[in-house]
Design a protein around this motif. Structure first.
Motif, PDB file in Angstrom:
ATOM      1  N   ASP A  90      18.504   8.867 -13.338  1.00 38.66           N
ATOM      2  CA  ASP A  90      18.705   9.209 -11.932  1.00 38.66           C
ATOM      3  C   ASP A  90      17.559   8.631 -11.102  1.00 38.66           C
ATOM      4  O   ASP A  90      16.735   9.343 -10.538  1.00 38.66           O
ATOM      5  CB  ASP A  90      18.757  10.737 -11.781  1.00 38.66           C
ATOM      6  CG  ASP A  90      19.017  11.194 -10.345  1.00 38.66           C
ATOM      7  OD1 ASP A  90      19.560  10.398  -9.547  1.00 38.66           O
ATOM      8  OD2 ASP A  90      18.661  12.351 -10.024  1.00 38.66           O
ATOM      9  N   LEU A  91      17.507   7.297 -11.022  1.00 37.36           N
ATOM     10  CA  LEU A  91      16.436   6.628 -10.293  1.00 37.36           C
ATOM     11  C   LEU A  91      16.415   7.035  -8.826  1.00 37.36           C
ATOM     12  O   LEU A  91      15.352   7.086  -8.200  1.00 37.36           O
ATOM     13  CB  LEU A  91      16.604   5.109 -10.413  1.00 37.36           C
ATOM     14  CG  LEU A  91      15.556   4.239  -9.731  1.00 37.36           C
ATOM     15  CD1 LEU A  91      14.165   4.522 -10.305  1.00 37.36           C
ATOM     16  CD2 LEU A  91      15.902   2.761  -9.859  1.00 37.36           C
ATOM     17  N   ASP A 128       0.808  -1.226   0.000  1.00 36.18           N
ATOM     18  CA  ASP A 128       0.000   0.000   0.000  1.00 36.18           C
ATOM     19  C   ASP A 128       0.841   1.276   0.000  1.00 36.18           C
ATOM     20  O   ASP A 128       0.289   2.367  -0.157  1.00 36.18           O
ATOM     21  CB  ASP A 128      -0.990   0.005   1.165  1.00 36.18           C
ATOM     22  CG  ASP A 128      -0.324  -0.079   2.527  1.00 36.18           C
ATOM     23  OD1 ASP A 128       0.922  -0.213   2.595  1.00 36.18           O
ATOM     24  OD2 ASP A 128      -1.045  -0.027   3.547  1.00 36.18           O
ATOM     25  N   ASN A 129       2.128   1.167   0.196  1.00 34.65           N
ATOM     26  CA  ASN A 129       3.043   2.320   0.078  1.00 34.65           C
ATOM     27  C   ASN A 129       4.457   1.801   0.200  1.00 34.65           C
ATOM     28  O   ASN A 129       4.687   0.606   0.401  1.00 34.65           O
ATOM     29  CB  ASN A 129       2.769   3.394   1.138  1.00 34.65           C
ATOM     30  CG  ASN A 129       2.608   2.885   2.547  1.00 34.65           C
ATOM     31  OD1 ASN A 129       1.532   2.956   3.124  1.00 34.65           O
ATOM     32  ND2 ASN A 129       3.680   2.347   3.124  1.00 34.65           N
ATOM     33  N   GLY A 130       5.429   2.691   0.072  1.00 36.24           N
ATOM     34  CA  GLY A 130       6.821   2.279   0.162  1.00 36.24           C
ATOM     35  C   GLY A 130       7.213   1.834   1.557  1.00 36.24           C
ATOM     36  O   GLY A 130       6.492   2.041   2.534  1.00 36.24           O
ATOM     37  N   LEU A 170      16.217   3.535  -4.323  1.00 37.17           N
ATOM     38  CA  LEU A 170      15.215   4.592  -4.302  1.00 37.17           C
ATOM     39  C   LEU A 170      15.457   5.535  -3.132  1.00 37.17           C
ATOM     40  O   LEU A 170      16.012   5.150  -2.107  1.00 37.17           O
ATOM     41  CB  LEU A 170      13.821   3.985  -4.184  1.00 37.17           C
ATOM     42  CG  LEU A 170      13.451   2.905  -5.204  1.00 37.17           C
ATOM     43  CD1 LEU A 170      12.011   2.455  -4.994  1.00 37.17           C
ATOM     44  CD2 LEU A 170      13.667   3.388  -6.631  1.00 37.17           C
ATOM     45  N   ARG A 171      14.993   6.769  -3.283  1.00 35.35           N
ATOM     46  CA  ARG A 171      15.205   7.787  -2.258  1.00 35.35           C
ATOM     47  C   ARG A 171      14.060   7.793  -1.247  1.00 35.35           C
ATOM     48  O   ARG A 171      12.892   7.713  -1.588  1.00 35.35           O
ATOM     49  CB  ARG A 171      15.311   9.165  -2.910  1.00 35.35           C
ATOM     50  CG  ARG A 171      15.554  10.309  -1.925  1.00 35.35           C
ATOM     51  CD  ARG A 171      15.812  11.617  -2.642  1.00 35.35           C
ATOM     52  NE  ARG A 171      15.974  12.714  -1.706  1.00 35.35           N
ATOM     53  CZ  ARG A 171      16.231  13.989  -2.056  1.00 35.35           C
ATOM     54  NH1 ARG A 171      16.363  14.289  -3.355  1.00 35.35           N
ATOM     55  NH2 ARG A 171      16.344  14.924  -1.138  1.00 35.35           N
ATOM     56  N   ALA A 172      14.417   7.919   0.035  1.00 32.65           N
ATOM     57  CA  ALA A 172      13.487   8.065   1.162  1.00 32.65           C
ATOM     58  C   ALA A 172      12.541   6.872   1.247  1.00 32.65           C
ATOM     59  O   ALA A 172      12.882   5.761   0.805  1.00 32.65           O
ATOM     60  CB  ALA A 172      12.742   9.398   1.076  1.00 32.65           C
ATOM     61  N   GLU A 194      10.673   8.318  -4.822  1.00 29.42           N
ATOM     62  CA  GLU A 194      10.345   6.974  -5.281  1.00 29.42           C
ATOM     63  C   GLU A 194      10.256   5.952  -4.144  1.00 29.42           C
ATOM     64  O   GLU A 194       9.434   5.039  -4.189  1.00 29.42           O
ATOM     65  CB  GLU A 194      11.378   6.501  -6.313  1.00 29.42           C
ATOM     66  CG  GLU A 194      11.357   7.278  -7.623  1.00 29.42           C
ATOM     67  CD  GLU A 194      10.132   6.988  -8.465  1.00 29.42           C
ATOM     68  OE1 GLU A 194      10.035   5.885  -9.031  1.00 29.42           O
ATOM     69  OE2 GLU A 194       9.263   7.887  -8.557  1.00 29.42           O
ATOM     70  N   GLY A 195      11.063   6.106  -3.120  1.00 32.38           N
ATOM     71  CA  GLY A 195      11.027   5.153  -2.026  1.00 32.38           C
ATOM     72  C   GLY A 195       9.722   5.142  -1.265  1.00 32.38           C
ATOM     73  O   GLY A 195       9.387   4.153  -0.609  1.00 32.38           O
ATOM     74  N   GLY A 196       8.973   6.236  -1.341  1.00 31.70           N
ATOM     75  CA  GLY A 196       7.705   6.316  -0.634  1.00 31.70           C
ATOM     76  C   GLY A 196       6.523   5.793  -1.411  1.00 31.70           C
ATOM     77  O   GLY A 196       5.477   5.490  -0.819  1.00 31.70           O
TER      78      GLY A 196
END
Length: 463
Positions: A415-416, A284-286, A305-307, A314-316
């Protein structure tokens, strides 16, 4: 020409088993790249169906995404933009939002029940309480659905004296050592085995791998190690992101989810239903990797992925999705999609006309690459994220910050990890995407935060 799916060639409508995991990150399974977590059953499921590499939650937190899964409608249009119960203000007052999925919304349960399916919902809901529980939203059988977004405990009696809304109902007879993920799987297995005469839609919504971080001791022991040092990355707004997958309890929780998937697949095979059942696996989310004020207990890492959860990086929002059955051929799908698309996708695979109008489209259609994706999170979050919105169009993704009216632009193809903001180098792209984002918010009547008259900005420290 590459066939995306073929006829299931069955005279009987296919069953549907939808496995929804809470807070599972994009890279929290072996098939998506983890080298620490062990997920052989999920990996096997991916080998048998379609694995989506650029699939997104429609929000960075749970309730909005779950609303989109239920209805095929974007959370901003539904005005369910925060996790239900979330209430935090800062420089801005958070946007008003609905605290329940309205009864008049047509859900996936309604769609399949109307088509003659038995419908069941097991586990976490977090889309309202009382009259707004799944019983009133198209699901005939509802078990172990509480009034909160997490269980009181993952061990029986699954309760918390300090947070009674998190107590999980219907399971009071369970022995104290019973683990909740296993117990929900028992219920799902019983349901699958109960009646083979009519097709069914079963939504197994696990409370794992959400907090509280609790797992079976024997599984935790398998992952306990001192060989992998924990590293952190500083994020904006005093956030701190875990950069290492080495949390033994979290790994054990992932293992329990994987074992659940394995048991479901074995049950379908033993019952002779595996060739006529659509199986969907997603989150349901990162993953929860980022927290505010340098807190270091976030259990997973989403790199590259970031954060993580709560953020529109993207991490979220990027999550796993695997779809098996109904003639879907084994394949890797790279076209972007969101949880808005799940209802129409599953309905189409089952030969059911999805409701209209909705925002989602079938994930196996040719138009997947020709649309923009949007996010709207006008709220503060314990991950340190601030009110924001985002748009992805092709290779580019723009994030708008509502406190400062500033933007960031990233080229996801090169820049993923969203490390280099290029909005100053691509002014025409930036302006175009910002205008599209604003126009979309008008179209869906998105609720916006407002200035906080009582905000007291922090004062600089004396030198």
């Amino acid at each position: 020409m590459i066939l995306l799916f073929v006829c299931a060639c069955s005279s009987k409508p296919p069953n549907v088993v939808f496995i929804l995991v809470d807070d599972l990150g994009w890279i929290d399974t072996g098939v998506y790249g983890s080298t620490f977590y062990q997920t052989p059953h999920i990996d096997e499921l991916a080998s048998q169906g379609a694995r989506f590499t650029q699939f997104y939650a429609s929000s960075s937190v749970c309730s909005p995404t779950r609303a989109s899964i239920m209805t095929g409608t974007h959370p901003a249009r539904l005005h369910i933009t925060n996790w239900i119960g979330g209430q935090a203000n800062g420089q801005l007052l958070q946007a008003e939002y609905q605290h329940a999925l309205p009864i008049e919304e047509v859900t996936i349960g309604d769609v399949f029940q109307e088509a003659g399916y038995r419908t069941a919902y097991i586990g976490k809901w977090h889309l309202g309480v009382g009259e707004y529980l799944p019983h009133q939203q198209g699901f005939q059988t509802v078990i172990a659905t509480n009034d909160a977004g997490q269980p009181g405990s993952f061990f029986a009696p699954y309760s918390s004296e300090s947070f009674p809304a998190s107590n999980v109902p219907d399971l009071s007879a369970d022995p104290d050592s019973t683990y909740l993920t296993d117990r929900l799987t028992d219920l799902a297995v019983d349901y699958i085995e109960s009646d083979h005469d009519s097709p069914f839609l079963l939504l197994l919504s696990h409370y794992g791998v959400h907090t509280p971080l609790q797992a079976k001791p024997e599984d935790v022991e398998r992952f306990t190690t001192t060989d992998i040092p924990t590293e952190y990355i500083e994020e904006a707004y005093d956030g701190l992101t875990r950069a290492t997958q080495n949390h033994a309890i979290y790994a054990a929780m992932v293992t329990s989810i994987d074992e659940s998937v394995g048991r479901i697949l074995r049950t379908l095979t033993d019952a002779g239903l595996d060739n006529n059942t659509i199986v969907v696996f997603t989150s349901d989310n990162g993953g929860l990797s980022t927290l505010s004020e340098a807190r270091e207990w976030a259990p997973t890492a989403n790199l590259p992925l970031r954060a993580g959860k709560g953020w529109l990086y993207e991490g979220g929002i990027r999550i796993p999705l695997i779809v098996k059955g109904a003639g879907v051929l084994p394949q890797t799908r790279n076209a972007p999609g969101t949880t808005d698309d799940l209802l129409p996708t599953i309905a189409q695979l089952a030969g059911i006309t999805p409701p209209v109008p909705i925002d989602g489209i079938g994930l196996f259609t040719d138009s997947m690459n020709d649309r923009d994706l949007y996010w709207h999170f006008p709220h503060y979050h314990g991950s340190a994220n601030r009110p924001s919105g985002a748009i992805r169009s092709g290779r580019y993704k723009l994030i708008e910050w509502f406190e400062t009216n500033s933007v960031e632009l990233y080229d996801l193809e090169s820049d993923l990890g969203e490390t280099t903001d290029i909005h100053l180098f691509e002014p025409s792209v930036t302006q175009d995407l910002l205008q599209r984002l604003h126009k979309w918010r008008e179209t869906v009547n998105a609720q916006m935060p407002t200035p906080n008259p009582d905000y007291d900005p922090p004062q600089p420290a004396d030198n």
